[in-house]
Design an enzyme around this catalytic site. Structure first.
Site, PDB file in Angstrom:
ATOM      1  N   GLU A   1     -19.382  64.109 -42.112  1.00 40.31           N
ATOM      2  CA  GLU A   1     -18.021  64.346 -42.573  1.00 40.31           C
ATOM      3  C   GLU A   1     -17.111  63.452 -41.730  1.00 40.31           C
ATOM      4  O   GLU A   1     -17.201  63.462 -40.500  1.00 40.31           O
ATOM      5  CB  GLU A   1     -17.637  65.824 -42.368  1.00 40.31           C
ATOM      6  CG  GLU A   1     -16.250  66.090 -42.903  1.00 40.31           C
ATOM      7  CD  GLU A   1     -15.788  67.539 -42.772  1.00 40.31           C
ATOM      8  OE1 GLU A   1     -16.588  68.401 -42.361  1.00 40.31           O
ATOM      9  OE2 GLU A   1     -14.616  67.774 -43.073  1.00 40.31           O
TER      10      GLU A   1
ATOM     11  N   ARG B   1     -30.921  71.485 -34.167  1.00 36.39           N
ATOM     12  CA  ARG B   1     -29.780  70.725 -33.674  1.00 36.39           C
ATOM     13  C   ARG B   1     -30.054  70.287 -32.252  1.00 36.39           C
ATOM     14  O   ARG B   1     -30.664  71.025 -31.487  1.00 36.39           O
ATOM     15  CB  ARG B   1     -28.608  71.718 -33.619  1.00 36.39           C
ATOM     16  CG  ARG B   1     -27.375  71.292 -34.275  1.00 36.39           C
ATOM     17  CD  ARG B   1     -26.312  72.363 -34.121  1.00 36.39           C
ATOM     18  NE  ARG B   1     -25.054  71.674 -33.968  1.00 36.39           N
ATOM     19  CZ  ARG B   1     -24.405  71.140 -34.989  1.00 36.39           C
ATOM     20  NH1 ARG B   1     -24.877  71.251 -36.216  1.00 36.39           N
ATOM     21  NH2 ARG B   1     -23.280  70.495 -34.790  1.00 36.39           N
TER      22      ARG B   1
ATOM     23  N   LYS C   1     -17.619  68.269 -32.947  1.00 34.31           N
ATOM     24  CA  LYS C   1     -16.504  67.359 -33.192  1.00 34.31           C
ATOM     25  C   LYS C   1     -15.164  68.053 -32.959  1.00 34.31           C
ATOM     26  O   LYS C   1     -14.221  67.435 -32.479  1.00 34.31           O
ATOM     27  CB  LYS C   1     -16.572  66.821 -34.632  1.00 34.31           C
ATOM     28  CG  LYS C   1     -17.507  65.644 -34.762  1.00 34.31           C
ATOM     29  CD  LYS C   1     -17.491  65.089 -36.167  1.00 34.31           C
ATOM     30  CE  LYS C   1     -18.294  65.959 -37.103  1.00 34.31           C
ATOM     31  NZ  LYS C   1     -18.467  65.378 -38.432  1.00 34.31           N
TER      32      LYS C   1
END
Ligand code: ATP
Ligand code: MG
Length: 568
Positions: A43, A267, A277
């Site tokens: 994203e 992850r 982020k």
């Protein structure tokens, strides 16, 4: 070469369940003769970090191993948080890491198709417009132990739903007044299946589609369909999406489109590092760091500026592999691979970070010599260079003690050491300023030890580095340390934020380092080993008059020790 050491092992032999699954799908021709197709779907709401590097290495690396292709797809369905700056930085970072995409795609390119498919689901009675507020929808959703309640709007007619949805799209309704929901099962044990929202109204300007749309698809409705449009065979994502997988499949099955499959892996979490982020953005916006590419940031642009190499990051990612359970990796492991890479490739140089003047009283006045030294003892092909020597050099303040503590083997009055590649010297006296600080050390040298070799078999316990004062270039050196003081920076007392774990000493600036003259031609991002000190690279803040070096890492490798302790 299977000695268990990942650096020397072919990465393809390191076990990784994703590789096994793809191999199995290829073997059984799950997708017929179609080639393996993957995508990396960031994203564009921030810069990529080292966690993304893991995903990139898996998405691109595995497709490549199987002769397949990888798309870079921007998952740009949140106009409020996304920006062109991020789109640009993400492309630069993927390339820097060493990968090239097949197609460059944007979820926003599919807004038209996604809208058509939404109409199709409405017509099939599989989607409806809901007028409940976001709060009411939450209240109706139920909990893990209680089923949800149907919305009063759930049984609207197909005609009414079509009419309302078209009008949502046409901008007739304000933000938040209505949503389109999939009509699945309000009693499903999986909360994601309780009539998830497909579209929301958002009168926001999108960084690519501008004001063409005022309804935007939710992640779950956009992602799987985008995969399907691109004929992605293996859609790898992190474990938090496991509960979304039934929904991913539901949309694809209802629409009868290309059956992309989602596979989840762990992850990356790193000690002393935040990989979110949102939190990294906060560090930037509140100016706790100088920007997304501050060398203390775990962003790819940050660690790049710090001096890390794409080769080392890829080796690290191959070594950690992928698994089905989340864990935390020691930051020392990443640093270990980086040191190993730099040790093999970085050119050596002598640099004195905290200078102390050493005057050689018996060295002929005005004499100057050039000593040949190896650019990299690990790599003969790196060649040799010449370093000028005179009767006055800088040494590190730490390499001299007027009163040496026990086991101090460096320079002190009456003690002899080797100036690397030059001569043996013996300290004789010191000069102090009015405050009693040592400003100069005087010594004598042994001309017979030229080149740094012992003239008569006598031994010195230390070899120290030096820079001729007449030839030295001054530089600023930025010494970086961990950005957080806690191994788990998110571990805070109630009511406190992760900011309370920021390390106040993560940056020390040395203003008057003295470098050997060959460093004058260093290029931005060029990496060096400053002998006995650490790995450094030239920062882009450098100007013709003033070089700035960033410390990538000190020399000491603590990972080897950790590994040994763990019995590795
Ligand atoms: P963040 O929480 O940092 O914002 P994200 O998952 O929201 O990360 P995306 O831009 O959606 O970021 O991520 C793109 C891809 O990278 C996704 O497939 C995601 O699963 C993967 N990814 C993100 N963070 C990590 C991580 N720490 N380890 C491995 N993969 C990651
Ligand atoms: Mg995300």
């Amino acid at each position: 070469m299977t000695n268990g050491n990942p650096e020397t092992q072919d990465v393809r032999t390191i076990s990784n369940f994703l590789r096994d699954q793809i191999a199995e799908d290829v073997r059984t021709k799950k997708y017929g003769d179609a080639e393996v197709q993957t995508r990396f779907p960031p994203e564009p709401n921030g810069y990529l970090h080292i966690g993304h590097a893991k995903a990139i290495c898996l998405d691109f690396g595995l497709a490549d191993e199987f002769g397949g292709k990888t798309n870079l797809r921007f998952d740009d369905t949140n106009p409020e948080k996304e920006e062109q700056e991020y789109v640009d930085s993400i492309q630069a970072d993927v390339r820097w890491l060493g990968f090239e995409w097949d197609r460059l795609c944007y979820a926003s390119d599919y807004f038209g198709q996604l809208y058509e498919w939404a109409l199709q689901l409405i017509k099939a009675g599989k989607a409806y417009v809901d007028d409940l507020t976001a709060d009411e929808i939450r209240q109706h959703r139920g909990t893990l132990t209680e089923p949800g309640k149907d919305s009063p709007y759930r049984n609207r007619s197909v005609e009414e739903n079509l009419d309302l949805f078209v009008r949502m799209k046409n901008g007739e309704f304000p933000d938040g007044s209505r949503v389109l929901r999939a009509r699945i099962d309000m009693a499903s044990p999986n909360l994601n299946m309780r009539d998830p929202v497909m579209y929301r109204i958002l009168h926001a300007t999108h960084h690519r589609t501008g004001d063409a749309w005022c309804i935007y698809p939710m992640y779950d409705y956009a992602h799987g369909q985008s995969d399907s449009i691109e004929r992605v065979t293996h859609s790898m994502c992190t474990l938090e999406f496991t509960d979304h997988q039934p929904l991913y499949r539901w949309y694809i099955e209802q629409l009868g489109i290309f059956p992309s499959q989602q596979i989840e892996f762990d992850r990356l979490n790193l000690t002393y590092t935040l990989l979110s982020k949102r939190k990294l953005l906060q560090l930037v916006q509140e100016k706790h760091v100088s920007g997304w590419d501050d060398p203390r940031m775990p962003t790819l642009s940050g660690i790049r500026r710090r001096g890390f190499t794409p080769e080392a990051i890829r080796t690290f990612c191959a070594a950690i592999g992928a698994s089905r359970t989340n864990g935390t990796t020691d930051i020392e492991m990443l640093e270990h691979f980086q040191r190993d890479d730099l040790n093999r490739r970085a050119r050596r140089a002598m640099a004195v970070l905290r200078p102390l003047k050493l005057v050689i009283d018996n060295y002929p006045a005005g004499q100057e010599e050039l000593f040949e030294v190896a650019n990299n003892p690990e790599d003969p092909a790196a060649g040799m260079r010449q370093v000028p020597f005179t009767g006055e050099v800088y040494i590190e303040q730490d390499d001299f003690r007027e009163v040496p503590p026990p086991k101090y083997y460096r320079l002190s009055p009456g003690k002899e050491v080797r100036l690397r590649g030059a001569y043996f010297v013996t300290a004789q006296s010191v000069v102090k300023d009015a405050d009693g600080n040592i400003v100069e050390v005087h010594c004598t040298y042994d001309p017979a030890s030229r080149g740094g070799s012992s003239p008569d078999g006598r031994k010195v316990k230390s070899t120290i580095h030096w820079v001729s004062t007449a030839h030295a270039i001054s530089a600023e050196v930025r010494i970086y340390d961990k950005l957080f003081t806690k191994a788990d920076p998110g571990d805070v007392e109630e009511g406190e934020s992760f900011l309370s774990n920021l390390n106040p000493d993560s940056l020390e600036i040395l203003n008057d380092a003295k470098l050997e003259p060959s460093l004058a031609s260093a290029k931005v991002e060029e990496r060096f080993q400053f002998e006995r000190v650490g790995y450094f690279c030239l920062d882009r803040d450098s100007t013709a008059g003033k070089l700035v070096f960033n410390r990538t890492l000190p020399l000491k490798d603590s990972w080897a020790k950790i590994e040994k302790k763990a019995g590795g």
